[in-house]
Scaffold this motif. Sequence first.
Motif, PDB file in Angstrom:
ATOM      1  N   ASP A 216       0.817  -1.215   0.000  1.00 60.08           N
ATOM      2  CA  ASP A 216       0.000   0.000   0.000  1.00 60.08           C
ATOM      3  C   ASP A 216       0.852   1.267   0.000  1.00 60.08           C
ATOM      4  O   ASP A 216       0.393   2.342   0.375  1.00 60.08           O
ATOM      5  CB  ASP A 216      -0.932   0.011   1.211  1.00 60.08           C
ATOM      6  N   PHE A 217       2.095   1.165  -0.450  1.00 56.98           N
ATOM      7  CA  PHE A 217       3.024   2.278  -0.344  1.00 56.98           C
ATOM      8  C   PHE A 217       2.582   3.492  -1.159  1.00 56.98           C
ATOM      9  O   PHE A 217       2.840   4.627  -0.787  1.00 56.98           O
ATOM     10  CB  PHE A 217       4.418   1.841  -0.782  1.00 56.98           C
ATOM     11  N   TRP A 218       1.930   3.263  -2.306  1.00 50.40           N
ATOM     12  CA  TRP A 218       1.514   4.391  -3.147  1.00 50.40           C
ATOM     13  C   TRP A 218       0.088   4.853  -2.830  1.00 50.40           C
ATOM     14  O   TRP A 218      -0.427   5.750  -3.478  1.00 50.40           O
ATOM     15  CB  TRP A 218       1.546   4.037  -4.625  1.00 50.40           C
ATOM     16  N   THR A 219      -0.586   4.232  -1.890  1.00 53.72           N
ATOM     17  CA  THR A 219      -2.037   4.402  -1.742  1.00 53.72           C
ATOM     18  C   THR A 219      -2.474   5.847  -1.522  1.00 53.72           C
ATOM     19  O   THR A 219      -3.300   6.373  -2.263  1.00 53.72           O
ATOM     20  CB  THR A 219      -2.557   3.539  -0.576  1.00 53.72           C
ATOM     21  N   SER A 220      -1.927   6.493  -0.501  1.00 53.58           N
ATOM     22  CA  SER A 220      -2.436   7.818  -0.159  1.00 53.58           C
ATOM     23  C   SER A 220      -1.765   8.929  -0.948  1.00 53.58           C
ATOM     24  O   SER A 220      -2.407   9.897  -1.340  1.00 53.58           O
ATOM     25  CB  SER A 220      -2.268   8.078   1.343  1.00 53.58           C
ATOM     26  N   LYS A 221      -0.492   8.815  -1.185  1.00 57.79           N
ATOM     27  CA  LYS A 221       0.212   9.788  -2.012  1.00 57.79           C
ATOM     28  C   LYS A 221       1.582   9.216  -2.340  1.00 57.79           C
ATOM     29  O   LYS A 221       1.987   8.178  -1.824  1.00 57.79           O
ATOM     30  CB  LYS A 221       0.353  11.130  -1.291  1.00 57.79           C
ATOM     31  N   TYR A 222       2.293   9.901  -3.205  1.00 56.54           N
ATOM     32  CA  TYR A 222       3.607   9.407  -3.601  1.00 56.54           C
ATOM     33  C   TYR A 222       4.617   9.611  -2.473  1.00 56.54           C
ATOM     34  O   TYR A 222       4.716  10.678  -1.887  1.00 56.54           O
ATOM     35  CB  TYR A 222       4.098  10.147  -4.842  1.00 56.54           C
ATOM     36  N   TYR A 223       5.354   8.550  -2.189  1.00 57.43           N
ATOM     37  CA  TYR A 223       6.435   8.632  -1.211  1.00 57.43           C
ATOM     38  C   TYR A 223       7.742   8.223  -1.882  1.00 57.43           C
ATOM     39  O   TYR A 223       7.801   7.190  -2.546  1.00 57.43           O
ATOM     40  CB  TYR A 223       6.186   7.677  -0.043  1.00 57.43           C
ATOM     41  N   PRO A 224       8.822   8.962  -1.692  1.00 53.99           N
ATOM     42  CA  PRO A 224      10.127   8.467  -2.165  1.00 53.99           C
ATOM     43  C   PRO A 224      10.470   7.162  -1.440  1.00 53.99           C
ATOM     44  O   PRO A 224      10.302   7.075  -0.224  1.00 53.99           O
ATOM     45  CB  PRO A 224      11.088   9.592  -1.764  1.00 53.99           C
ATOM     46  N   PRO A 225      10.945   6.165  -2.143  1.00 52.74           N
ATOM     47  CA  PRO A 225      11.206   4.857  -1.514  1.00 52.74           C
ATOM     48  C   PRO A 225      12.541   4.791  -0.791  1.00 52.74           C
ATOM     49  O   PRO A 225      13.299   3.839  -0.957  1.00 52.74           O
ATOM     50  CB  PRO A 225      11.164   3.907  -2.714  1.00 52.74           C
ATOM     51  N   PHE A 226      12.848   5.787   0.031  1.00 54.33           N
ATOM     52  CA  PHE A 226      14.057   5.708   0.843  1.00 54.33           C
ATOM     53  C   PHE A 226      13.848   4.676   1.942  1.00 54.33           C
ATOM     54  O   PHE A 226      12.772   4.583   2.530  1.00 54.33           O
ATOM     55  CB  PHE A 226      14.384   7.065   1.455  1.00 54.33           C
ATOM     56  N   PHE A 227      14.905   3.942   2.242  1.00 58.07           N
ATOM     57  CA  PHE A 227      14.750   2.834   3.184  1.00 58.07           C
ATOM     58  C   PHE A 227      16.076   2.538   3.864  1.00 58.07           C
ATOM     59  O   PHE A 227      17.134   3.043   3.479  1.00 58.07           O
ATOM     60  CB  PHE A 227      14.260   1.582   2.449  1.00 58.07           C
TER      61      PHE A 227
END
Length: 383
Positions: A216-227
Amino acid sequence: MKPLFIILILLIFVSCHSNRAGKNDASENAHYVAKLKAADKKLTFQLNKWIVNRSVCLQPYTSPDSSHYLFYLSGYTSQICVFNLDSEKLVNIIKLQPRGPNGVGDANGFEVLSYDSICVTSNFQRRLFIINQEGKRTSTIDYSKYQQDQMVYAPNSRSLENMRMGFKDSKLYIPFYPGFDESNYKSIAPEKVRMVAELDTAAKTARMVDVGLPKDFWTSKYYPPFFGFFIEKGRFYLNFMYYDDVFVSDDAKNWKSYPAKSKYIDVEKGKYRFMKGLNPHYSKLVADPYRDVFYRFAVQEHGVTEERSSTDLIRYPPDFSIIILDKDMNVIGETVFPTDVYDMNGYFITKDGLYLSLSNPYNPNYNVDLLEFQLFKLEKEKV
């Protein structure tokens, strides 16, 4: 083959040492609250004019004779400084050559295998370089020549983002930054994003591990995939910059999520675009093998001002807390730190406790010629 065999033996030793370090007298009583409390002890190192008072990678190391060292990549320079933690003295500077027979490219991090054997990773290089204490290259793992079904990207080994190479079952695991172009990545299922490589140096093969983003990472808005990624006691750990849960796996295939939300930030309510400010986020997840706990750093939001650019905010977040999790990934406490006192990116862990850097240029007591660390002890109070 002999240098690579020695490297694998060293990695096995490092892994086994970490396992032994985890056996301690940590309380099994769940009815307590944990906190980090400043101790009386500080470490102070005098710097010369060639050492930058900001590290992009630092790692403690205990030698077989029980001497304690801190390896410190000096700013964005090509030198690893070695400090003796007992005498608080600079004892060696390992000069990294970008080119030539001992060249290691543009170094971005390292892993200490032994005092005289250091694995260096470099920007945009699909190679790992092993150097000795004189900076001479003793071995190279060129995995660009390995058999691979999908191209494995350039490696990372850094403490700031907690992206550390790890070892398990005779294989090396290396994290790397995935691209984060919004239009491109939002067309890809989050779980299909790849960001960890597995190298088999004996078979000369490399592959992308099935480690992706939460579904669900893209669900609410775009997030940079930093991890963040690391291996501790044979288990794989993932920490995402904009996700409340952390993830643990025994095989890097089947992952279990654990809630690890901060009481002081809400990653869903970030309001800043880059260059405008710092959104609330989780900076890193790190293991404390001496006390069988984990620390998760949480950063509070802050807007750009005339005094601070977005780069300044990223390098030295004004306000942060550290969430404390037990060995079963239960949240057992969270400590808030005073504004503009510590450099939260300058940290390391020893048997004494957690050390946080005081070398923050926004700290009124900051001295550019001194590298200083404050010791924090883990305390548990019954409730």
